[in-house]
Design an enzyme around this catalytic site. Structure first.
Site, short mmCIF file in Angstrom:
data_model
loop_
_atom_site.label_atom_id
_atom_site.label_comp_id
_atom_site.label_asym_id
_atom_site.label_seq_id
_atom_site.Cartn_x
_atom_site.Cartn_y
_atom_site.Cartn_z
N GLY A 86 7.35 -5.46 59.30
CA GLY A 86 8.23 -4.49 59.93
C GLY A 86 7.91 -3.07 59.50
O GLY A 86 6.98 -2.83 58.72
N THR A 121 17.02 -6.82 64.51
CA THR A 121 17.36 -5.41 64.72
C THR A 121 17.48 -5.00 66.18
O THR A 121 17.76 -3.83 66.46
CB THR A 121 16.30 -4.51 64.06
OG1 THR A 121 15.01 -4.82 64.61
CG2 THR A 121 16.28 -4.70 62.55
N THR A 177 22.60 -0.86 57.41
CA THR A 177 22.52 0.06 58.54
C THR A 177 23.76 0.91 58.74
O THR A 177 24.87 0.53 58.35
CB THR A 177 22.26 -0.75 59.84
OG1 THR A 177 22.30 0.12 60.97
CG2 THR A 177 23.32 -1.82 60.03
N TYR A 222 25.29 -6.58 66.19
CA TYR A 222 24.33 -6.18 65.17
C TYR A 222 25.05 -5.63 63.94
O TYR A 222 24.80 -6.06 62.82
CB TYR A 222 23.37 -5.13 65.75
CG TYR A 222 22.46 -4.50 64.70
CD1 TYR A 222 21.53 -5.28 64.02
CD2 TYR A 222 22.56 -3.15 64.40
CE1 TYR A 222 20.70 -4.71 63.05
CE2 TYR A 222 21.74 -2.57 63.45
CZ TYR A 222 20.82 -3.36 62.77
OH TYR A 222 20.02 -2.79 61.82
N LYS A 257 25.32 -7.39 60.19
CA LYS A 257 24.79 -6.68 59.02
C LYS A 257 25.89 -6.46 57.98
O LYS A 257 25.63 -6.55 56.78
CB LYS A 257 24.19 -5.33 59.45
CG LYS A 257 22.89 -5.45 60.24
CD LYS A 257 21.76 -6.06 59.44
CE LYS A 257 21.23 -5.10 58.40
NZ LYS A 257 20.06 -5.66 57.66
N TRP A 311 18.51 5.26 62.02
CA TRP A 311 17.51 5.82 62.93
C TRP A 311 16.10 5.74 62.34
O TRP A 311 15.35 6.72 62.33
CB TRP A 311 17.87 7.27 63.27
CG TRP A 311 19.16 7.47 64.01
CD1 TRP A 311 20.25 6.66 64.03
CD2 TRP A 311 19.50 8.59 64.83
NE1 TRP A 311 21.25 7.20 64.80
CE2 TRP A 311 20.81 8.40 65.30
CE3 TRP A 311 18.84 9.76 65.19
CZ2 TRP A 311 21.47 9.30 66.14
CZ3 TRP A 311 19.50 10.67 66.01
CH2 TRP A 311 20.79 10.44 66.50
#
Length: 295
Positions: A10, A70, A109, A134, A138, A159
């Site tokens: 990733g 993600t 996140t 999402y 998380k 971001w």
């Protein structure tokens, strides 16, 4: 010290592979895809026994979990898979680290926020109010780690972009080069984060053993605040991609299965205070990333 990194293919995982070359610690990189690379070991972190085996075999003292589901839109119709990767898998890592008295460094996140109309940077102790699957999954991952009782550092970021994988910067560059006009939302504000900066921060905390003094949840993104529209305009300014007309628009012009946070700027006071971190300005880091892409 032996350190295991998940999600090595990733964005953040790839940056960890770069910065770790300067370390005297032994980094073990794992993933479920791209394992044809000689330095990447196959590991399914949803398999508790597999995690336990590799940790014991390599005497792992710390895990950096860069793996996650993600795809924000896809998560809305794949709840079980998102929960498995974003919540159950971190719980497996936390369970094993608790067993061996090791450390878990987990990436979360800004999407754990969003339902409340914030207009000031979000703090670590602020209640999570995710707006979609999402963010919910998380947040569950964070809660599992904390409940496990393992030694941990949870870094919430936002971001994220880099020269690797799919991200906003690479998508915008592609669209600017293939279209005459482009619409980008201006009513969502946050802070871009260059994955190399986050990787460098994690690396320095591990390298200097600063985790021995502090634990818990920390926020990290680059400095400053912007909208997606201004982000795109800055990309165009730096690269000189001026032939494409970039126009601001509202979020409701792009129907989406999930409501994204309208303001998810992260307060970084805590990480700067506890670890002495100097955080680069987002435009400076973007310029650095674009230069690396050009090279």
């Amino acid at each position: 010290m032996n350190i295991l990194v998940t999600g090595a293919n990733g964005q953040l995982g790839n940056e960890m592979r770069i910065v770790s070359k300067k370390s005297q610690d032994n980094y073990i990189f794992t993933d479920v895809c791209g394992t044809e690379c000689p330095d990447i070991v196959f590991l399914d972190i949803t398999d508790l026994d597999a995690v336990r085996c590799i940790v014991i075999e390599h005497d792992v003292k710390a895990i950096i979990n860069c793996a996650a589901f993600t795809n924000v839109d896809a998560a809305e119709t794949h709840y079980e898979l998102a929960e498995k990767l974003n919540a159950h898998a971190p719980n497996n890592l936390a369970t094993v680290m608790k067993e061996v008295d090791g450390w878990l460094i987990h990436i979360s996140t800004d999407y754990v926020f969003g339902a409340e109309p914030y207009n000031t940077p979000c703090r670590e102790d602020q209640k999570g109010t995710p707006t979609g699957v999402y963010g919910v999954t998380k947040l569950h991952g964070e809660q599992h780690i904390i409940a496990s009782g393992c030694k941990h550092l949870i870094f919430r970021t936002a971001w994220l972009y880099s020269e690797f994988g799919k991200n906003f910067v690479k998508t915008m560059l592609s669209l600017m080069r293939s279209r005459d006009t482009l619409k980008v939302v201006y009513d969502q504000c946050g802070t871009p984060t260059y994955a190399l900066d986050l990787a460098t921060t994690i690396f320095s905390i591990l390298e200097d053993r600063l985790y021995e003094k502090h634990s818990g949840i920390y926020h990290y993104s680059n400095e400053g605040v912007t909208s997606w529209y201004d982000f795109a305009m800055t990309i165009a300014d730096i690269t000189g991609e001026k032939h494409c007309g970039i126009m601001p628009c509202r979020s409701n012009e792009f129907p989406s299965p999930v409501k994204r946070p309208s303001y998810s700027v992260l307060d970084k006071t805590k990480i700067k205070r506890d670890f002495g971190i100097e955080v680069p300005y987002w435009v400076d880091s973007l310029r650095q990333c674009l230069q690396r892409m050009g090279e």
